[in-house]
Motif scaffolding. Structure first.
Motif, PDB file in Angstrom:
ATOM      1  N   GLN A  15      52.018  29.934 106.617  1.00 47.54           N
ATOM      2  CA  GLN A  15      52.411  28.666 106.028  1.00 47.54           C
ATOM      3  C   GLN A  15      51.340  28.131 105.087  1.00 47.54           C
ATOM      4  N   GLU A  16      50.073  28.313 105.436  1.00 47.11           N
ATOM      5  CA  GLU A  16      49.000  27.895 104.537  1.00 47.11           C
ATOM      6  C   GLU A  16      49.084  28.656 103.221  1.00 47.11           C
ATOM      7  N   LYS A  17      49.389  29.941 103.289  1.00 46.99           N
ATOM      8  CA  LYS A  17      49.509  30.762 102.080  1.00 46.99           C
ATOM      9  C   LYS A  17      50.626  30.241 101.181  1.00 46.99           C
ATOM     10  N   ILE A  18      51.743  29.849 101.793  1.00 44.54           N
ATOM     11  CA  ILE A  18      52.878  29.332 101.014  1.00 44.54           C
ATOM     12  C   ILE A  18      52.487  28.040 100.293  1.00 44.54           C
ATOM     13  N   VAL A  19      51.779  27.156 101.002  1.00 48.09           N
ATOM     14  CA  VAL A  19      51.362  25.893 100.397  1.00 48.09           C
ATOM     15  C   VAL A  19      50.391  26.144  99.246  1.00 48.09           C
ATOM     16  N   ILE A  20      49.422  27.016  99.469  1.00 45.86           N
ATOM     17  CA  ILE A  20      48.438  27.318  98.423  1.00 45.86           C
ATOM     18  C   ILE A  20      49.115  27.960  97.217  1.00 45.86           C
ATOM     19  N   GLU A  21      50.042  28.881  97.465  1.00 44.52           N
ATOM     20  CA  GLU A  21      50.793  29.510  96.369  1.00 44.52           C
ATOM     21  C   GLU A  21      51.576  28.462  95.584  1.00 44.52           C
ATOM     22  N   GLY A  22      52.219  27.544  96.312  1.00 47.13           N
ATOM     23  CA  GLY A  22      52.998  26.492  95.658  1.00 47.13           C
ATOM     24  C   GLY A  22      52.124  25.594  94.814  1.00 47.13           C
ATOM     25  N   LEU A  23      50.930  25.292  95.315  1.00 43.41           N
ATOM     26  CA  LEU A  23      50.000  24.453  94.583  1.00 43.41           C
ATOM     27  C   LEU A  23      49.515  25.148  93.306  1.00 43.41           C
TER      28      LEU A  23
ATOM     29  N   LEU B  20      53.714  17.477  89.634  1.00 39.73           N
ATOM     30  CA  LEU B  20      52.986  18.446  90.456  1.00 39.73           C
ATOM     31  C   LEU B  20      53.512  18.419  91.885  1.00 39.73           C
ATOM     32  N   THR B  21      53.639  17.216  92.422  1.00 39.62           N
ATOM     33  CA  THR B  21      54.098  17.061  93.812  1.00 39.62           C
ATOM     34  C   THR B  21      55.494  17.645  93.982  1.00 39.62           C
TER      35      THR B  21
ATOM     36  N   GLN C 116      59.322  21.767  96.159  1.00 37.01           N
ATOM     37  CA  GLN C 116      60.370  22.759  95.943  1.00 37.01           C
ATOM     38  C   GLN C 116      59.913  24.162  96.360  1.00 37.01           C
ATOM     39  N   HIS C 117      58.693  24.518  96.027  1.00 39.69           N
ATOM     40  CA  HIS C 117      58.184  25.848  96.385  1.00 39.69           C
ATOM     41  C   HIS C 117      58.134  26.025  97.900  1.00 39.69           C
ATOM     42  N   VAL C 118      57.595  25.022  98.566  1.00 40.15           N
ATOM     43  CA  VAL C 118      57.414  25.118 100.021  1.00 40.15           C
ATOM     44  C   VAL C 118      58.763  25.139 100.742  1.00 40.15           C
ATOM     45  N   LEU C 119      59.698  24.309 100.299  1.00 41.60           N
ATOM     46  CA  LEU C 119      60.990  24.229 100.996  1.00 41.60           C
ATOM     47  C   LEU C 119      61.885  25.432 100.698  1.00 41.60           C
TER      48      LEU C 119
END
Length: 554
Positions: free
Chosen positions: A439-447, A543-544, A549-552
């Motif tokens: 999950q951390e990887k997904i958030v970082i990728e989305g950011l 940005l937010t 959208q990426h995370v969900l």
């Protein structure tokens, strides 16, 4: 929509001015007013009229002030999903004493900026004021424009739930500027919703302010994780004496002065992690505990220091500062002895042996020593003392803790000079977001993807860093410390369980990757507090949104 670039400026600006217009200084009635105003606003949205249970206003728990959080959620209908993103922001501000006689204008940005046109202000602030792209006023930067950005996105998805593949939760919390009672209370509701609605919290996005890190810094920062904050405190006893026989005693203020020299601004006490370095400790209070004037030196003194951490634990810091206190104590005694001998030389007195030795205990060590020596007589006395001390409304948790240590010290049979090390306030946990979990990887990728997509729309560099450098409620969304490393926070806080308590398990039960995408500006907590509108009102919401959208959609 992930690919859309929202034309958000005017709506977020309007919301920002509406929020800034409410005087919501922390620990005042204004915190009640802004919560109810926000609740009324959200209640007017058709989505929450149709789904009234998705919006709540709740009073904080275990709080000496009456104040409220507002929480809301939108369930997406794009496809069935429990994945949920938390948007968080605080509603309170610091005070306006720095505005002096103009304090009434602090909450009226347009009027305040007209006044500033006639004021003598620094050239940089003058240029920004004249540019028309900066908004001045208390809370404009910290952090009502950030909260306004979240409100914009919440309203958009409340009107377009079919574009949301998951859920969006808003937490508008009070009391960020003092003791974080708001977010600590909100955690309980988040846990309840997690169970009731089967929310799978996959990311939290805070919108607290960001600022230049040095003079001329052009970067607009986004942060993964956050710095942690401790308040190491020191109760110092000396040996009292009449000032006419100064060298027959040891002034605890003298020892504390050496302690401050050892700790404050000491780069050796900066915590480096992932190439980022914390600010060094600095003194926040230094006093003696003498109640009134006389010509006897003080019996005890008290000091506490801000202490930031990236990777160190509260347990490690306590042991580190015990060592630092021993260094300072030894140096104080060495200087004392040197000066005593010099005095004896010039005055013709005979030198007497100095018998004091540096003694440093943690509060936990002293408490255990006294429990072993005095048993229930001591423990019962201290419980009663702490209970009665709660009636003293003049004591904050830091001075309350000092008084508890002072009372416990009375039970020590050996009254030789000593330093007691303890924690006297809230521990704001550090959070490392490094991609160690899926999950951390997904958030970082989305950011990273969001920055890549949005950067072409903005002239200044948008830069991602690992630790939000200021204290914020981000700290209470996840824990990077083990239970063992966290234990000294309770065991060495004299206020714990009486004046003060934090259920860190609530945080561990949420434990969501947290980032900060917030408004950019200068002089937060100062008279010329201001935020840049282009970045804060346009770039931040976009940005937010892309991160959401990426995370969900994973």
């Amino acid at each position: 929509m992930a690919d859309a670039f929202f034309d958000s400026r005017e709506e977020v600006l309007s919301l920002t001015k509406r929020l800034v217009g409410i005087n919501s200084i922390v620990n005042t009635e204004g915190e009640v007013v802004i919560a109810h105003s926000l609740y009324t606003l959200l209640s007017s949205y058709p989505y929450f009229m149709e789904n009234p249970d998705n919006l709540v206003i709740e009073q904080t728990v275990n709080d000496e002030y009456e104040r409220y959080n507002v929480l809301a959620f939108v369930k997406g209908t794009k496809r069935p999903s429990n994945r949920t993103v938390i948007l968080m922001g605080h509603t309170d501000t610091v005070g306006v004493g720095d505005f002096n006689k103009l304090h009434e204008y602090a909450f009226s940005p347009d009027d305040w900026m007209e006044i500033l046109k006639e004021e003598d202000i620094p050239e940089t602030a003058r240029d920004q004021l004249d540019s028309g792209d900066w908004l001045f006023g208390r809370g404009a930067l910290d952090m009502k424009s950030g909260l306004a950005s979240h409100l914009y996105l919440l309203r958009y998805y409340a009107e377009n739930p079919h574009q949301l593949a998951g859920n969006l939760v808003l937490v508008a919390e009070c009391d960020e500027e003092d003791s974080s009672n708001g977010i600590l209370s909100a955690l309980k509701t988040l846990k309840q919703w997690k169970k009731q609605h089967r929310f799978d919290y996959v990311a939290a996005i805070n919108a607290d302010f960001v600022a230049p890190r040095y003079e001329g810094d052009p970067n607009r920062y986004i942060y993964k994780g956050t710095v942690g904050k401790l308040l190491p405190s020191f109760f110092v006893t000396g040996a009292e004496t009449h000032v006419g026989a100064a060298f027959e005693g040891l002034d605890p203020n003298f020892v504390v002065s050496e302690l401050t020299k050892q700790l404050s601004y000491n780069p050796a006490l900066c915590n480096e992690a992932y190439g980022e370095v914390t600010m060094p400790p600095v003194s926040l209070k230094q006093i003696d505990l003498k109640p009134a004037y006389d010509v006897q030196t003080a019996l005890s003194a008290y000091a506490y220091y801000n202490f930031f951490i990236h990777s160190w634990s509260p347990k490690y810091v306590l042991n580190l500062l015990k060592e630092q206190a021993e260094i300072a104590f030894k140096r104080a005694l060495t200087i004392f002895e040197e000066r005593y001998k010099q005095f004896c030389h010039v005055s013709g007195q005979k030198v007497q042996e100095i018998t004091w030795n540096p003694r440093v205990f943690t509060y936990e060590e002293m408490n255990q020593m006294l429990t072993n020596a005095h048993g229930v007589a001591y423990t019962n006395h201290m419980e009663m003392f702490k209970k009665e001390l709660l009636n003293d409304d003049t004591l904050d948790i830091r001075m309350y803790a000092a008084r508890v240590v002072e009372e416990a010290w009375k039970w020590m049979e050996d009254k030789n000079p000593t330093i007691i090390v303890f924690y006297s306030s809230l521990y704001s946990p550090r959070i490392e977001l490094t991609g160690k979990t899926k999950q951390e990887k997904i958030v970082i990728e989305g950011l990273e993807k969001a920055v890549e997509e949005i950067q072409p729309n903005y002239q200044y560099p948008i830069v991602t860093k690992n630790f939000y450098p200021y204290i914020s409620d981000m700290s209470f969304m996840a824990l990077s410390d083990s239970d063992q490393d966290l234990a000294p926070v309770a065991d060495n806080n004299p206020s714990w369980g009486s004046k003060f308590y934090v259920n860190y398990q609530d945080i561990r039960d949420i434990n969501v990757p947290v980032i900060n995408i917030g408004p950019y500006g200068i002089d937060a907590h100062k008279k010329l507090e201001r935020m840049e509108m282009t970045y804060s009102l346009e770039i931040v919401p976009n940005l937010t949104n892309r991160v959401i959208q990426h995370v969900l959609n994973h």
